[in-house]
Design an enzyme around this catalytic site. Structure first.
Site, PDB file in Angstrom:
ATOM      1  N   ASP A 104     -92.303  57.245  37.999  1.00 36.18           N
ATOM      2  CA  ASP A 104     -91.380  56.279  37.599  1.00 36.18           C
ATOM      3  C   ASP A 104     -91.289  54.935  37.872  1.00 36.18           C
ATOM      4  OD1 ASP A 104     -89.240  58.201  40.058  1.00 36.18           O
ATOM      5  OD2 ASP A 104     -90.228  56.526  40.207  1.00 36.18           O
ATOM      6  N   HIS A 119    -100.442  60.003  40.623  1.00 31.52           N
ATOM      7  CA  HIS A 119     -99.862  60.629  38.018  1.00 31.52           C
ATOM      8  C   HIS A 119     -99.969  58.866  37.807  1.00 31.52           C
ATOM      9  CE1 HIS A 119     -99.056  64.185  41.447  1.00 31.52           C
ATOM     10  NE2 HIS A 119    -100.633  63.885  40.867  1.00 31.52           N
ATOM     11  N   CYS A 130    -109.972  53.794  23.787  1.00 34.07           N
ATOM     12  CA  CYS A 130    -110.191  52.704  24.013  1.00 34.07           C
ATOM     13  C   CYS A 130    -109.614  52.976  25.679  1.00 34.07           C
ATOM     14  CB  CYS A 130    -110.066  51.069  22.359  1.00 34.07           C
ATOM     15  SG  CYS A 130    -108.816  50.703  22.879  1.00 34.07           S
ATOM     16  N   CYS A 147    -102.998  51.704  18.412  1.00 32.73           N
ATOM     17  CA  CYS A 147    -103.544  50.237  19.563  1.00 32.73           C
ATOM     18  C   CYS A 147    -103.890  49.627  18.731  1.00 32.73           C
ATOM     19  CB  CYS A 147    -104.969  50.599  20.193  1.00 32.73           C
ATOM     20  SG  CYS A 147    -105.946  50.171  21.082  1.00 32.73           S
ATOM     21  N   THR A 188     -91.294  67.135  47.697  1.00 38.06           N
ATOM     22  CA  THR A 188     -91.952  67.451  47.240  1.00 38.06           C
ATOM     23  C   THR A 188     -92.243  68.958  47.154  1.00 38.06           C
ATOM     24  OG1 THR A 188     -94.638  67.561  46.214  1.00 38.06           O
ATOM     25  CG2 THR A 188     -94.321  66.968  48.602  1.00 38.06           C
ATOM     26  N   SER A 189     -92.852  69.496  46.180  1.00 39.35           N
ATOM     27  CA  SER A 189     -93.151  71.222  46.214  1.00 39.35           C
ATOM     28  C   SER A 189     -93.653  71.119  47.023  1.00 39.35           C
ATOM     29  CB  SER A 189     -92.714  72.258  45.086  1.00 39.35           C
ATOM     30  OG  SER A 189     -93.703  72.060  44.162  1.00 39.35           O
ATOM     31  N   ASN A 213     -88.035  67.512  52.677  1.00 33.79           N
ATOM     32  CA  ASN A 213     -87.107  68.413  51.720  1.00 33.79           C
ATOM     33  C   ASN A 213     -85.860  69.316  51.499  1.00 33.79           C
ATOM     34  OD1 ASN A 213     -88.763  68.305  48.618  1.00 33.79           O
ATOM     35  ND2 ASN A 213     -88.445  70.666  49.276  1.00 33.79           N
ATOM     36  N   GLU A 215     -85.957  72.338  49.906  1.00 37.37           N
ATOM     37  CA  GLU A 215     -86.252  73.572  50.376  1.00 37.37           C
ATOM     38  C   GLU A 215     -88.015  73.590  50.899  1.00 37.37           C
ATOM     39  OE1 GLU A 215     -87.203  75.440  46.685  1.00 37.37           O
ATOM     40  OE2 GLU A 215     -88.533  73.734  46.453  1.00 37.37           O
TER      41      GLU A 215
HETATM   42  C1  BV8 Z   1    -106.963  68.306  38.635  1.00 36.60           C
HETATM   43  C2  BV8 Z   1     -97.364  62.949  35.902  1.00 36.60           C
HETATM   44  C3  BV8 Z   1    -109.173  68.626  37.785  1.00 36.60           C
HETATM   45  C4  BV8 Z   1     -97.421  63.415  34.576  1.00 36.60           C
HETATM   46  C5  BV8 Z   1     -98.102  64.941  37.214  1.00 36.60           C
HETATM   47  C6  BV8 Z   1    -104.871  76.042  36.757  1.00 36.60           C
HETATM   48  C7  BV8 Z   1    -105.093  75.365  35.036  1.00 36.60           C
HETATM   49  C8  BV8 Z   1    -105.082  74.277  34.827  1.00 36.60           C
HETATM   50  C9  BV8 Z   1    -105.134  73.321  36.297  1.00 36.60           C
HETATM   51  C10 BV8 Z   1    -104.620  73.594  37.548  1.00 36.60           C
HETATM   52  C11 BV8 Z   1    -104.685  75.442  37.249  1.00 36.60           C
HETATM   53  N1  BV8 Z   1    -104.803  75.792  38.707  1.00 36.60           N
HETATM   54  C12 BV8 Z   1    -104.454  74.250  40.069  1.00 36.60           C
HETATM   55  C13 BV8 Z   1    -104.781  73.790  39.144  1.00 36.60           C
HETATM   56  C14 BV8 Z   1    -104.609  71.819  38.937  1.00 36.60           C
HETATM   57  C15 BV8 Z   1    -103.249  71.398  38.439  1.00 36.60           C
HETATM   58  C16 BV8 Z   1    -102.081  71.789  39.535  1.00 36.60           C
HETATM   59  O1  BV8 Z   1    -102.163  71.605  40.606  1.00 36.60           O
HETATM   60  N2  BV8 Z   1    -101.617  72.406  38.825  1.00 36.60           N
HETATM   61  C17 BV8 Z   1    -100.344  73.306  39.126  1.00 36.60           C
HETATM   62  C18 BV8 Z   1     -99.124  73.546  37.998  1.00 36.60           C
HETATM   63  C19 BV8 Z   1    -100.577  74.544  39.716  1.00 36.60           C
HETATM   64  N3  BV8 Z   1    -103.183  69.597  38.823  1.00 36.60           N
HETATM   65  C20 BV8 Z   1    -104.738  68.818  37.619  1.00 36.60           C
HETATM   66  O2  BV8 Z   1    -104.377  69.554  37.084  1.00 36.60           O
HETATM   67  C21 BV8 Z   1    -104.730  67.989  38.515  1.00 36.60           C
HETATM   68  N4  BV8 Z   1    -105.598  67.620  37.989  1.00 36.60           N
HETATM   69  O3  BV8 Z   1    -106.562  68.560  38.990  1.00 36.60           O
HETATM   70  O4  BV8 Z   1    -107.878  67.467  37.434  1.00 36.60           O
HETATM   71  C22 BV8 Z   1    -110.211  67.796  37.152  1.00 36.60           C
HETATM   72  C23 BV8 Z   1    -110.944  67.790  38.785  1.00 36.60           C
HETATM   73  C24 BV8 Z   1    -111.971  67.434  37.788  1.00 36.60           C
HETATM   74  C25 BV8 Z   1    -111.882  66.983  36.521  1.00 36.60           C
HETATM   75  C26 BV8 Z   1    -110.995  67.169  35.599  1.00 36.60           C
HETATM   76  C27 BV8 Z   1    -109.815  67.426  36.214  1.00 36.60           C
HETATM   77  C28 BV8 Z   1    -103.416  66.701  37.496  1.00 36.60           C
HETATM   78  C29 BV8 Z   1    -101.528  66.923  38.131  1.00 36.60           C
HETATM   79  C30 BV8 Z   1    -100.884  65.503  37.762  1.00 36.60           C
HETATM   80  C31 BV8 Z   1    -100.047  65.996  36.731  1.00 36.60           C
HETATM   81  N5  BV8 Z   1     -98.678  65.183  36.357  1.00 36.60           N
HETATM   82  N6  BV8 Z   1     -97.090  63.788  36.412  1.00 36.60           N
HETATM   83  C32 BV8 Z   1     -95.760  63.197  34.508  1.00 36.60           C
HETATM   84  O5  BV8 Z   1     -95.072  63.089  35.232  1.00 36.60           O
HETATM   85  O6  BV8 Z   1     -95.283  63.599  33.070  1.00 36.60           O
HETATM   86  S1  BV8 Z   1     -97.807  66.147  38.151  1.00 36.60           S
HETATM   87  C33 BV8 Z   1     -95.878  66.479  38.189  1.00 36.60           C
HETATM   88  O7  BV8 Z   1     -95.589  67.297  39.045  1.00 36.60           O
HETATM   89  C34 BV8 Z   1     -95.085  65.238  38.644  1.00 36.60           C
HETATM   90  O8  BV8 Z   1     -96.149  64.322  39.376  1.00 36.60           O
HETATM   91  C35 BV8 Z   1     -94.556  64.877  40.128  1.00 36.60           C
HETATM   92  O9  BV8 Z   1     -94.226  64.244  40.943  1.00 36.60           O
HETATM   93  C36 BV8 Z   1     -95.312  66.077  40.409  1.00 36.60           C
HETATM   94  C37 BV8 Z   1     -95.235  67.362  41.666  1.00 36.60           C
HETATM   95  O10 BV8 Z   1     -94.238  68.054  40.873  1.00 36.60           O
HETATM   96  P1  BV8 Z   1     -92.901  67.318  42.539  1.00 36.60           P
HETATM   97  O11 BV8 Z   1     -93.452  65.745  42.383  1.00 36.60           O
HETATM   98  O12 BV8 Z   1     -93.204  68.020  43.769  1.00 36.60           O
HETATM   99  O13 BV8 Z   1     -91.772  67.797  42.399  1.00 36.60           O
HETATM  100  P2  BV8 Z   1     -91.369  69.146  42.065  1.00 36.60           P
HETATM  101  O14 BV8 Z   1     -90.066  69.233  41.211  1.00 36.60           O
HETATM  102  O15 BV8 Z   1     -92.307  70.356  42.439  1.00 36.60           O
HETATM  103  O16 BV8 Z   1     -90.348  69.113  43.659  1.00 36.60           O
HETATM  104  C38 BV8 Z   1     -89.785  68.607  44.063  1.00 36.60           C
HETATM  105  C39 BV8 Z   1     -89.347  68.328  45.303  1.00 36.60           C
HETATM  106  O17 BV8 Z   1     -87.964  68.070  45.790  1.00 36.60           O
HETATM  107  C40 BV8 Z   1     -88.257  70.306  45.240  1.00 36.60           C
HETATM  108  O18 BV8 Z   1     -88.863  71.284  46.450  1.00 36.60           O
HETATM  109  C41 BV8 Z   1     -87.244  69.930  45.432  1.00 36.60           C
HETATM  110  O19 BV8 Z   1     -86.654  71.002  46.608  1.00 36.60           O
HETATM  111  C42 BV8 Z   1     -87.218  68.431  46.624  1.00 36.60           C
HETATM  112  N7  BV8 Z   1     -86.031  67.769  46.412  1.00 36.60           N
HETATM  113  C43 BV8 Z   1     -84.930  67.659  45.032  1.00 36.60           C
HETATM  114  N8  BV8 Z   1     -84.260  67.199  45.547  1.00 36.60           N
HETATM  115  C44 BV8 Z   1     -84.489  66.851  46.843  1.00 36.60           C
HETATM  116  C45 BV8 Z   1     -85.358  67.753  47.309  1.00 36.60           C
HETATM  117  N9  BV8 Z   1     -85.510  66.657  48.208  1.00 36.60           N
HETATM  118  C46 BV8 Z   1     -85.647  66.117  48.807  1.00 36.60           C
HETATM  119  N10 BV8 Z   1     -83.747  65.236  48.756  1.00 36.60           N
HETATM  120  C47 BV8 Z   1     -84.333  65.479  47.627  1.00 36.60           C
HETATM  121  N11 BV8 Z   1     -82.482  64.381  47.184  1.00 36.60           N
HETATM  122 ZN    ZN Z   2    -107.389  51.507  21.537  1.00 37.52          ZN
END
Ligand code: BV8
Ligand code: ZN
Length: 247
Positions: A104, A119, A130, A147, A188-189, A213, A215
């Site tokens: 963001d 990310h 491209c 593009c 972050t979760s 966090n 939770e």
């Molecule tokens: C990679 C951009 C490999 C997009 C995001 C099975 C199949 C395929 C892949 C995988 C798999 N198992 C694991 C993977 C890897 C996968 C992954 O981790 N999956 C998860 C779901 C299990 N990871 C990937 O695919 C990554 N790439 O591994 O590449 C590779 C290697 C070599 C070559 C090629 C490929 C890429 C991951 C990036 C994904 N993109 N964002 C978009 O935003 O649209 S991730 C997305 O989730 C956001 O960026 C977000 O930040 C991120 C993590 O979530 P959190 O930030 O933690 O947010 P969340 O809601 O979960 O939690 C918020 C927390 O805050 C909560 O705990 C809540 O209680 C707390 N909270 C709320 N309010 C407050 C608070 N705390 C304090 N104060 C408050 N006020």
């Molecule tokens: Zn292009």
């Protein structure tokens, strides 16, 4: 809020601090977190179903519109007190690194300087063919803009599930996690990899791990300190207790 005196003195003595933030750090700015259920038009979609190359290949317009909707939502929000507390912490610590999973742009908007966006950033748009970045893409809402150079479909410059992270950003983040004396994990979760492994890398190298966090998470059992609550409330109080009355 009272903080343990040994944490306060460790932070006052630390000159190498690394911070990882997730969607929770932006929650008090009014942005829903990644795991919050979506509302309205997007209620029937799970973010993890839309944030992938497969989803974009299957229905580029749906994915483009989801990001356009999120960009609009971000235009209306401002950093919260937690973002500004991290700006102040950066000004007090010799070697401070902010690593964020958030797309963001609110940390930069608040004034943080040394940021690694693991990310990507939703406000940047690039060509899916491209890779050329573009600032302008017209306001035709009927189709996904293309593009100017090669005619490929434009896409947000964010990392989708299954895509690798920008190598330079990840390497810098791992280095900071391994060399810091204190590692903060904020809003972050701890589910998404490889970002979630950074805190463990820091812990394994002997850093103090502080989690703020709403939770508990898979990191909580390993954290030296866990403060459950809102980062926008806890961070300013912590920065105040550690650095405000010390120059
Ligand atoms: C990679 C951009 C490999 C997009 C995001 C099975 C199949 C395929 C892949 C995988 C798999 N198992 C694991 C993977 C890897 C996968 C992954 O981790 N999956 C998860 C779901 C299990 N990871 C990937 O695919 C990554 N790439 O591994 O590449 C590779 C290697 C070599 C070559 C090629 C490929 C890429 C991951 C990036 C994904 N993109 N964002 C978009 O935003 O649209 S991730 C997305 O989730 C956001 O960026 C977000 O930040 C991120 C993590 O979530 P959190 O930030 O933690 O947010 P969340 O809601 O979960 O939690 C918020 C927390 O805050 C909560 O705990 C809540 O209680 C707390 N909270 C709320 N309010 C407050 C608070 N705390 C304090 N104060 C408050 N006020
Ligand atoms: Zn292009």
């Amino acid at each position: 809020m009272d903080f343990p005196p040994d944490l306060i003195s460790s932070l006052q003595k630390a000159d190498r601090i690394a911070v990882l933030t997730g969607a929770g750090a932006s929650q008090e700015s009014g942005l829903r977190t990644f795991r919050d259920s979506q509302d309205g038009l997007w209620a029937k979609y799970k973010p993890t179903d839309l944030a992938s190359p497969e989803a974009f290949a299957r229905d580029p317009k749906l994915v483009w519109d989801w990001y356009a909707w999120r960009r609009e939502a971000i235009k209306g929000v401002r950093p919260n007190r937690g973002h500004y507390a991290l700006v102040e912490m950066e000004s007090k610590v010799a070697d401070f690194t902010l690593i964020t999973q958030n797309v963001d742009g609110l940390h930069r908007f608040a004034g943080s300087k040394k940021i690694h966006e693991l990310h990507g950033n939703i406000n940047r748009v690039r060509c899916s063919q491209c890779g050329m970045f573009t600032e302008e893409w017209g306001d035709d809402t009927e189709s996904v803009p293309t593009c100017g150079k090669c005619g490929g479909l434009l896409r947000p410059d964010v990392v989708w599930f299954g895509e690798s992270l920008p190598r330079g950003e990840l390497e810098a983040a791992v280095l900071a996690a391994r060399n810091c004396q204190v590692f903060f994990s904020i809003g972050t979760s701890g589910v998404v990899q490889p970002a979630a492994s950074l805190a463990f890398a820091a812990h394994n190298k002997g850093a103090l791990v502080v989690e703020i966090n709403a939770e508990s998470t898979p990191l909580t059992p390993k954290a030296d300190y866990f403060f459950q609550g809102k980062s926008g409330e806890i961070l300013p109080e912590l920065v105040n207790a550690v650095w405000r009355n010390k120059d």
